[in-house]
Design a protein around this motif. Sequence first.
Motif, PDB file in Angstrom:
ATOM      1  N   ALA A 167       0.926  -1.258   0.024  1.00  0.00           N
ATOM      2  CA  ALA A 167      -0.098   0.067  -0.094  1.00  0.00           C
ATOM      3  C   ALA A 167       0.751   1.326  -0.064  1.00  0.00           C
ATOM      4  O   ALA A 167       0.724   2.191  -0.691  1.00  0.00           O
ATOM      5  N   MET A 168       1.904   1.249   1.042  1.00  0.00           N
ATOM      6  CA  MET A 168       2.762   2.376   0.704  1.00  0.00           C
ATOM      7  C   MET A 168       3.587   2.544  -0.659  1.00  0.00           C
ATOM      8  O   MET A 168       3.587   3.678  -0.989  1.00  0.00           O
ATOM      9  N   ARG A 169       3.874   1.589  -1.193  1.00  0.00           N
ATOM     10  CA  ARG A 169       4.449   1.421  -2.679  1.00  0.00           C
ATOM     11  C   ARG A 169       3.211   2.210  -3.499  1.00  0.00           C
ATOM     12  O   ARG A 169       3.590   2.884  -4.481  1.00  0.00           O
ATOM     13  N   ALA A 170       2.222   1.921  -3.412  1.00  0.00           N
ATOM     14  CA  ALA A 170       1.197   2.142  -4.353  1.00  0.00           C
ATOM     15  C   ALA A 170       0.925   3.670  -4.090  1.00  0.00           C
ATOM     16  O   ALA A 170       0.818   4.537  -5.046  1.00  0.00           O
ATOM     17  N   VAL A 171       1.109   4.141  -2.871  1.00  0.00           N
ATOM     18  CA  VAL A 171       0.786   5.639  -2.580  1.00  0.00           C
ATOM     19  C   VAL A 171       1.889   6.252  -3.096  1.00  0.00           C
ATOM     20  O   VAL A 171       1.736   7.471  -3.810  1.00  0.00           O
ATOM     21  N   ALA A 172       3.147   5.924  -2.909  1.00  0.00           N
ATOM     22  CA  ALA A 172       4.228   6.530  -3.493  1.00  0.00           C
ATOM     23  C   ALA A 172       4.131   6.609  -5.010  1.00  0.00           C
ATOM     24  O   ALA A 172       4.601   7.768  -5.744  1.00  0.00           O
ATOM     25  N   ASP A 173       3.728   5.641  -5.548  1.00  0.00           N
ATOM     26  CA  ASP A 173       3.683   5.793  -7.100  1.00  0.00           C
ATOM     27  C   ASP A 173       2.554   6.774  -7.483  1.00  0.00           C
ATOM     28  O   ASP A 173       2.817   7.615  -8.561  1.00  0.00           O
ATOM     29  N   ASP A 174       1.209   6.716  -7.044  1.00  0.00           N
ATOM     30  CA  ASP A 174       0.211   7.513  -7.769  1.00  0.00           C
ATOM     31  C   ASP A 174      -0.900   7.423  -6.534  1.00  0.00           C
ATOM     32  O   ASP A 174      -1.618   6.472  -6.404  1.00  0.00           O
ATOM     33  N   GLN A 175      -0.930   8.634  -5.815  1.00  0.00           N
ATOM     34  CA  GLN A 175      -1.876   8.680  -4.582  1.00  0.00           C
ATOM     35  C   GLN A 175      -3.486   8.524  -5.388  1.00  0.00           C
ATOM     36  O   GLN A 175      -4.251   7.869  -4.519  1.00  0.00           O
ATOM     37  N   GLN A 176      -3.763   9.048  -6.351  1.00  0.00           N
ATOM     38  CA  GLN A 176      -5.178   9.122  -7.018  1.00  0.00           C
ATOM     39  C   GLN A 176      -5.565   7.758  -7.491  1.00  0.00           C
ATOM     40  O   GLN A 176      -6.678   7.128  -6.820  1.00  0.00           O
ATOM     41  N   ALA A 177      -4.490   6.882  -8.003  1.00  0.00           N
ATOM     42  CA  ALA A 177      -4.843   5.450  -8.134  1.00  0.00           C
ATOM     43  C   ALA A 177      -4.893   4.622  -7.174  1.00  0.00           C
ATOM     44  O   ALA A 177      -5.666   3.690  -6.915  1.00  0.00           O
ATOM     45  N   ALA A 178      -4.251   4.863  -6.021  1.00  0.00           N
ATOM     46  CA  ALA A 178      -4.391   4.101  -4.689  1.00  0.00           C
ATOM     47  C   ALA A 178      -5.556   4.201  -4.062  1.00  0.00           C
ATOM     48  O   ALA A 178      -6.215   3.313  -3.544  1.00  0.00           O
ATOM     49  N   LEU A 179      -6.255   5.622  -4.292  1.00  0.00           N
ATOM     50  CA  LEU A 179      -7.291   5.880  -3.605  1.00  0.00           C
ATOM     51  C   LEU A 179      -8.475   5.079  -4.387  1.00  0.00           C
ATOM     52  O   LEU A 179      -9.642   4.335  -3.821  1.00  0.00           O
ATOM     53  N   THR A 180      -8.458   5.190  -5.723  1.00  0.00           N
ATOM     54  CA  THR A 180      -9.499   4.070  -6.653  1.00  0.00           C
ATOM     55  C   THR A 180      -9.365   2.667  -6.161  1.00  0.00           C
ATOM     56  O   THR A 180     -10.349   1.853  -6.332  1.00  0.00           O
ATOM     57  N   MET A 181      -8.420   2.316  -5.434  1.00  0.00           N
ATOM     58  CA  MET A 181      -8.323   0.883  -5.342  1.00  0.00           C
ATOM     59  C   MET A 181      -8.582   0.746  -3.853  1.00  0.00           C
ATOM     60  O   MET A 181      -8.421  -0.588  -3.235  1.00  0.00           O
ATOM     61  N   GLY A 182      -9.049   1.589  -3.053  1.00  0.00           N
ATOM     62  CA  GLY A 182      -9.573   1.646  -1.644  1.00  0.00           C
ATOM     63  C   GLY A 182      -8.498   1.643  -0.602  1.00  0.00           C
ATOM     64  O   GLY A 182      -8.701   1.424   0.371  1.00  0.00           O
ATOM     65  N   ILE A 183      -7.276   2.076  -1.074  1.00  0.00           N
ATOM     66  CA  ILE A 183      -6.277   2.399  -0.035  1.00  0.00           C
ATOM     67  C   ILE A 183      -6.517   3.710   0.642  1.00  0.00           C
ATOM     68  O   ILE A 183      -6.749   4.605  -0.079  1.00  0.00           O
ATOM     69  N   SER A 184      -6.271   3.729   1.874  1.00  0.00           N
ATOM     70  CA  SER A 184      -6.205   4.748   2.830  1.00  0.00           C
ATOM     71  C   SER A 184      -5.039   5.788   2.862  1.00  0.00           C
ATOM     72  O   SER A 184      -4.195   5.172   3.342  1.00  0.00           O
ATOM     73  N   VAL A 185      -5.155   6.623   1.926  1.00  0.00           N
ATOM     74  CA  VAL A 185      -3.876   7.329   1.906  1.00  0.00           C
ATOM     75  C   VAL A 185      -3.404   8.071   3.365  1.00  0.00           C
ATOM     76  O   VAL A 185      -2.275   8.316   3.669  1.00  0.00           O
ATOM     77  N   ARG A 186      -4.425   8.672   3.812  1.00  0.00           N
ATOM     78  CA  ARG A 186      -4.032   9.061   5.342  1.00  0.00           C
ATOM     79  C   ARG A 186      -3.491   8.161   6.194  1.00  0.00           C
ATOM     80  O   ARG A 186      -2.544   8.456   7.043  1.00  0.00           O
ATOM     81  N   ARG A 187      -4.117   7.053   6.003  1.00  0.00           N
ATOM     82  CA  ARG A 187      -3.523   6.034   6.956  1.00  0.00           C
ATOM     83  C   ARG A 187      -2.057   5.660   6.459  1.00  0.00           C
ATOM     84  O   ARG A 187      -1.233   5.463   7.408  1.00  0.00           O
ATOM     85  N   VAL A 188      -1.619   5.792   5.242  1.00  0.00           N
ATOM     86  CA  VAL A 188      -0.215   5.481   4.995  1.00  0.00           C
ATOM     87  C   VAL A 188       0.569   6.636   5.074  1.00  0.00           C
ATOM     88  O   VAL A 188       1.716   6.389   5.375  1.00  0.00           O
TER      89      VAL A 188
END
Length: 290
Positions: A167-188
Amino acid sequence: MNTFISLTVYGLSDGALLALAALGFVLIYKATRVINFAQGEFLLVGAYMFYTAFVILRLPLVAAALFGVIVAIILGVVVERFILRPLIGESAISVIMVTIGLSSVLKAVIQIFFGTAPRDAPKILPTGNIELLGATVPINRLIVIGIAAIVLVAFAAFFQRSRHGVAMRAVADDQQAALTMGISVRRVFSLAWVLAALSALIAGVLLADLSAVSQNIAAFGLMVFPVVILGGLDSIPGTIVGGLTIGLLKQYVSGYADPGLAEVVPYLVLVAILIVRPYGIFGETRIERV
Protein backbone atom coordinates in the motif's frame (compact mmCIF):
# COMPACT_ATOMS: atom_id res chain seq x y z
CA MET A 1 46.73 -1.58 5.92
CA ASN A 2 45.71 -1.71 9.59
CA THR A 3 44.69 1.95 9.45
CA PHE A 4 42.67 1.32 6.29
CA ILE A 5 40.76 -1.58 7.85
CA SER A 6 40.07 0.38 11.03
CA LEU A 7 38.83 3.42 9.10
CA THR A 8 36.68 1.16 6.92
CA VAL A 9 34.97 -0.43 9.92
CA TYR A 10 34.33 2.97 11.49
CA GLY A 11 33.09 4.33 8.17
CA LEU A 12 30.74 1.40 7.56
CA SER A 13 29.26 1.69 11.05
CA ASP A 14 28.72 5.44 10.65
CA GLY A 15 27.30 4.83 7.19
CA ALA A 16 24.93 2.17 8.50
CA LEU A 17 23.56 4.61 11.09
CA LEU A 18 23.22 7.29 8.42
CA ALA A 19 21.32 4.84 6.21
CA LEU A 20 18.89 4.11 9.06
CA ALA A 21 18.34 7.81 9.69
CA ALA A 22 17.98 8.54 5.97
CA LEU A 23 15.52 5.67 5.57
CA GLY A 24 12.95 7.56 7.64
CA PHE A 25 13.55 10.72 5.62
CA VAL A 26 12.99 8.87 2.33
CA LEU A 27 9.89 7.05 3.63
CA ILE A 28 8.24 10.34 4.49
CA TYR A 29 9.21 11.95 1.20
CA LYS A 30 8.06 9.00 -0.93
CA ALA A 31 4.69 8.78 0.77
CA THR A 32 3.86 12.44 1.41
CA ARG A 33 6.35 14.53 -0.63
CA VAL A 34 7.30 16.28 2.63
CA ILE A 35 10.97 17.13 3.24
CA ASN A 36 11.39 16.50 6.97
CA PHE A 37 14.03 18.82 8.42
CA ALA A 38 13.34 17.38 11.90
CA GLN A 39 14.80 13.94 11.15
CA GLY A 40 17.89 14.68 13.25
CA GLU A 41 15.69 15.61 16.19
CA PHE A 42 13.81 12.33 15.77
CA LEU A 43 17.13 10.59 16.48
CA LEU A 44 17.62 12.86 19.48
CA VAL A 45 14.18 12.12 20.93
CA GLY A 46 14.64 8.39 20.40
CA ALA A 47 17.99 8.34 22.20
CA TYR A 48 16.72 10.36 25.17
CA MET A 49 13.52 8.35 25.52
CA PHE A 50 15.50 5.12 25.67
CA TYR A 51 17.84 6.78 28.18
CA THR A 52 14.84 7.83 30.29
CA ALA A 53 13.45 4.31 30.40
CA PHE A 54 16.75 2.46 30.83
CA VAL A 55 18.64 4.78 33.20
CA ILE A 56 16.13 7.03 34.96
CA LEU A 57 13.19 4.62 35.26
CA ARG A 58 15.58 1.62 35.54
CA LEU A 59 13.49 -0.58 33.28
CA PRO A 60 15.00 -3.79 31.87
CA LEU A 61 16.60 -3.51 28.44
CA VAL A 62 13.67 -5.10 26.59
CA ALA A 63 11.12 -2.97 28.46
CA ALA A 64 13.17 0.18 27.77
CA ALA A 65 13.29 -0.68 24.08
CA LEU A 66 9.52 -1.24 24.08
CA PHE A 67 9.03 2.10 25.82
CA GLY A 68 11.10 3.79 23.10
CA VAL A 69 9.06 2.09 20.38
CA ILE A 70 5.77 3.26 21.95
CA VAL A 71 7.05 6.84 22.20
CA ALA A 72 8.26 6.70 18.58
CA ILE A 73 4.85 5.49 17.39
CA ILE A 74 3.06 8.23 19.34
CA LEU A 75 5.46 10.88 18.04
CA GLY A 76 4.98 9.80 14.43
CA VAL A 77 1.18 9.71 14.68
CA VAL A 78 0.93 13.05 16.51
CA VAL A 79 3.22 14.86 14.07
CA GLU A 80 1.37 13.54 11.03
CA ARG A 81 -2.15 13.95 12.40
CA PHE A 82 -1.96 17.32 14.15
CA ILE A 83 0.92 19.13 12.43
CA LEU A 84 1.28 17.92 8.83
CA ARG A 85 -2.25 16.80 7.89
CA PRO A 86 -3.77 20.30 8.32
CA LEU A 87 -1.14 21.54 5.82
CA ILE A 88 -2.33 19.32 2.96
CA GLY A 89 -2.69 21.53 -0.10
CA GLU A 90 -0.39 24.25 1.23
CA SER A 91 2.77 25.31 -0.59
CA ALA A 92 5.94 23.24 -0.23
CA ILE A 93 7.79 26.09 1.46
CA SER A 94 5.11 26.29 4.16
CA VAL A 95 5.49 22.61 4.97
CA ILE A 96 9.29 22.89 5.00
CA MET A 97 9.14 25.81 7.44
CA VAL A 98 6.82 23.81 9.70
CA THR A 99 9.28 20.89 9.83
CA ILE A 100 12.10 23.33 10.61
CA GLY A 101 9.99 24.74 13.44
CA LEU A 102 9.23 21.19 14.60
CA SER A 103 12.96 20.46 14.83
CA SER A 104 13.46 23.51 17.05
CA VAL A 105 10.53 22.55 19.28
CA LEU A 106 11.72 18.96 19.75
CA LYS A 107 15.26 20.12 20.55
CA ALA A 108 13.93 22.71 23.01
CA VAL A 109 11.76 20.13 24.79
CA ILE A 110 14.77 17.83 25.22
CA GLN A 111 16.84 20.72 26.59
CA ILE A 112 14.10 21.73 29.03
CA PHE A 113 13.88 18.27 30.58
CA PHE A 114 17.46 17.04 30.23
CA GLY A 115 19.62 20.15 29.84
CA THR A 116 22.46 20.50 27.35
CA ALA A 117 25.20 18.54 29.13
CA PRO A 118 25.94 15.01 27.85
CA ARG A 119 24.46 12.21 29.95
CA ASP A 120 26.34 9.10 31.03
CA ALA A 121 24.59 5.82 30.31
CA PRO A 122 25.66 2.19 30.64
CA LYS A 123 26.69 0.62 27.35
CA ILE A 124 24.28 -1.88 25.90
CA LEU A 125 26.76 -3.23 23.34
CA PRO A 126 30.04 -5.03 24.15
CA THR A 127 32.99 -2.62 24.42
CA GLY A 128 35.91 -4.95 23.74
CA ASN A 129 38.13 -5.20 20.66
CA ILE A 130 38.74 -8.03 18.20
CA GLU A 131 41.36 -8.74 15.56
CA LEU A 132 40.13 -8.33 11.99
CA LEU A 133 42.59 -8.99 9.15
CA GLY A 134 45.44 -7.96 11.42
CA ALA A 135 43.78 -4.77 12.66
CA THR A 136 42.22 -4.16 16.07
CA VAL A 137 38.64 -2.90 15.76
CA PRO A 138 35.89 -2.29 18.35
CA ILE A 139 33.37 -5.10 18.47
CA ASN A 140 30.49 -2.66 19.06
CA ARG A 141 31.13 -1.11 15.64
CA LEU A 142 30.76 -4.50 13.97
CA ILE A 143 27.58 -5.19 15.93
CA VAL A 144 26.13 -1.84 14.83
CA ILE A 145 26.79 -2.79 11.19
CA GLY A 146 25.03 -6.12 11.75
CA ILE A 147 22.02 -4.58 13.51
CA ALA A 148 21.62 -1.93 10.82
CA ALA A 149 21.81 -4.57 8.10
CA ILE A 150 19.12 -6.67 9.80
CA VAL A 151 16.83 -3.66 10.24
CA LEU A 152 17.28 -2.53 6.62
CA VAL A 153 16.59 -6.05 5.33
CA ALA A 154 13.49 -6.23 7.54
CA PHE A 155 12.22 -2.93 6.14
CA ALA A 156 12.90 -4.14 2.59
CA ALA A 157 10.94 -7.36 3.25
CA PHE A 158 8.11 -5.29 4.76
CA PHE A 159 7.82 -3.16 1.61
CA GLN A 160 8.02 -6.10 -0.76
CA ARG A 161 5.85 -8.69 0.96
CA SER A 162 3.47 -7.13 3.48
CA ARG A 163 0.06 -5.70 2.65
CA HIS A 164 0.88 -2.35 4.25
CA GLY A 165 4.21 -2.20 2.44
CA VAL A 166 2.51 -2.72 -0.92
CA ALA A 167 0.00 0.00 0.00
CA MET A 168 2.85 2.40 0.78
CA ARG A 169 4.48 1.66 -2.56
CA ALA A 170 1.17 2.22 -4.34
CA VAL A 171 0.66 5.59 -2.64
CA ALA A 172 4.23 6.59 -3.45
CA ASP A 173 3.65 5.81 -7.14
CA ASP A 174 0.22 7.40 -7.57
CA GLN A 175 -2.03 8.64 -4.77
CA GLN A 176 -5.12 9.00 -6.94
CA ALA A 177 -4.80 5.47 -8.29
CA ALA A 178 -4.26 4.17 -4.76
CA LEU A 179 -7.46 5.89 -3.62
CA THR A 180 -9.44 4.25 -6.41
CA MET A 181 -8.16 0.87 -5.25
CA GLY A 182 -9.52 1.49 -1.74
CA ILE A 183 -6.21 2.31 -0.06
CA SER A 184 -6.43 4.84 2.76
CA VAL A 185 -3.85 7.46 1.84
CA ARG A 186 -4.12 9.17 5.22
CA ARG A 187 -3.40 5.90 7.00
CA VAL A 188 -0.37 5.38 4.78
CA PHE A 189 0.84 8.89 5.65
CA SER A 190 0.60 8.06 9.36
CA LEU A 191 2.40 4.74 8.81
CA ALA A 192 5.23 6.51 6.98
CA TRP A 193 5.81 8.89 9.89
CA VAL A 194 5.64 6.03 12.41
CA LEU A 195 8.22 3.99 10.48
CA ALA A 196 10.42 7.07 10.14
CA ALA A 197 10.29 7.60 13.91
CA LEU A 198 11.09 3.92 14.54
CA SER A 199 14.13 3.93 12.24
CA ALA A 200 15.29 7.15 13.91
CA LEU A 201 14.84 5.53 17.34
CA ILE A 202 17.09 2.62 16.40
CA ALA A 203 19.72 4.90 14.86
CA GLY A 204 19.60 7.29 17.83
CA VAL A 205 19.98 4.55 20.45
CA LEU A 206 22.90 2.94 18.61
CA LEU A 207 24.60 6.29 18.04
CA ALA A 208 24.20 7.23 21.70
CA ASP A 209 25.72 3.90 22.71
CA LEU A 210 28.75 4.50 20.47
CA SER A 211 29.29 8.08 21.66
CA ALA A 212 27.11 9.68 24.35
CA VAL A 213 23.55 10.77 25.03
CA SER A 214 23.93 14.39 23.96
CA GLN A 215 22.68 17.12 21.65
CA ASN A 216 25.33 16.08 19.09
CA ILE A 217 22.99 13.28 18.00
CA ALA A 218 20.82 15.84 16.22
CA ALA A 219 23.91 17.28 14.52
CA PHE A 220 24.74 13.79 13.23
CA GLY A 221 21.26 13.71 11.73
CA LEU A 222 22.12 16.71 9.56
CA MET A 223 24.29 14.41 7.44
CA VAL A 224 21.06 12.75 6.33
CA PHE A 225 20.74 15.45 3.66
CA PRO A 226 24.01 14.63 1.82
CA VAL A 227 23.03 10.95 2.05
CA VAL A 228 19.59 11.32 0.50
CA ILE A 229 20.78 13.80 -2.13
CA LEU A 230 23.54 11.39 -3.14
CA GLY A 231 21.34 8.30 -3.18
CA GLY A 232 18.12 9.94 -4.33
CA LEU A 233 15.31 11.54 -2.36
CA ASP A 234 12.85 8.80 -3.26
CA SER A 235 15.17 5.78 -3.40
CA ILE A 236 15.40 3.38 -0.46
CA PRO A 237 18.36 1.44 -1.96
CA GLY A 238 19.95 4.85 -2.56
CA THR A 239 19.88 5.56 1.18
CA ILE A 240 22.05 2.49 1.80
CA VAL A 241 24.55 3.37 -0.91
CA GLY A 242 24.53 7.04 0.08
CA GLY A 243 24.92 6.30 3.79
CA LEU A 244 27.84 3.92 3.32
CA THR A 245 29.52 6.26 0.82
CA ILE A 246 29.29 9.31 3.09
CA GLY A 247 30.33 7.32 6.16
CA LEU A 248 33.40 5.86 4.44
CA LEU A 249 34.36 9.14 2.78
CA LYS A 250 34.16 11.02 6.07
CA GLN A 251 36.37 8.49 7.89
CA TYR A 252 38.94 8.25 5.09
CA VAL A 253 39.30 12.02 4.89
CA SER A 254 39.55 12.26 8.68
CA GLY A 255 42.18 9.51 8.88
CA TYR A 256 44.32 10.36 5.87
CA ALA A 257 43.85 14.14 5.57
CA ASP A 258 42.28 16.42 8.17
CA PRO A 259 39.44 15.82 10.69
CA GLY A 260 38.15 19.35 10.15
CA LEU A 261 37.91 18.79 6.41
CA ALA A 262 36.04 15.54 7.07
CA GLU A 263 33.19 17.54 8.63
CA VAL A 264 32.83 19.59 5.44
CA VAL A 265 33.27 16.85 2.84
CA PRO A 266 29.68 15.47 3.04
CA TYR A 267 28.28 18.90 2.19
CA LEU A 268 30.78 19.37 -0.64
CA VAL A 269 29.45 16.10 -2.02
CA LEU A 270 25.91 17.43 -1.58
CA VAL A 271 26.68 20.54 -3.64
CA ALA A 272 28.49 18.53 -6.32
CA ILE A 273 25.62 16.05 -6.70
CA LEU A 274 23.07 18.88 -6.92
CA ILE A 275 25.08 20.40 -9.76
CA VAL A 276 25.81 17.21 -11.68
CA ARG A 277 22.82 14.99 -10.93
CA PRO A 278 20.07 16.78 -8.95
CA TYR A 279 17.92 13.64 -8.60
CA GLY A 280 20.75 11.60 -7.08
CA ILE A 281 22.29 8.33 -8.23
CA PHE A 282 19.13 6.24 -7.83
CA GLY A 283 16.53 9.01 -7.71
CA GLU A 284 13.64 9.07 -10.13
CA THR A 285 13.89 11.79 -12.76
CA ARG A 286 10.54 13.55 -13.04
CA ILE A 287 9.55 15.35 -16.22
CA GLU A 288 6.49 17.54 -16.04
CA ARG A 289 4.64 18.99 -19.01
CA VAL A 290 3.54 22.59 -18.61
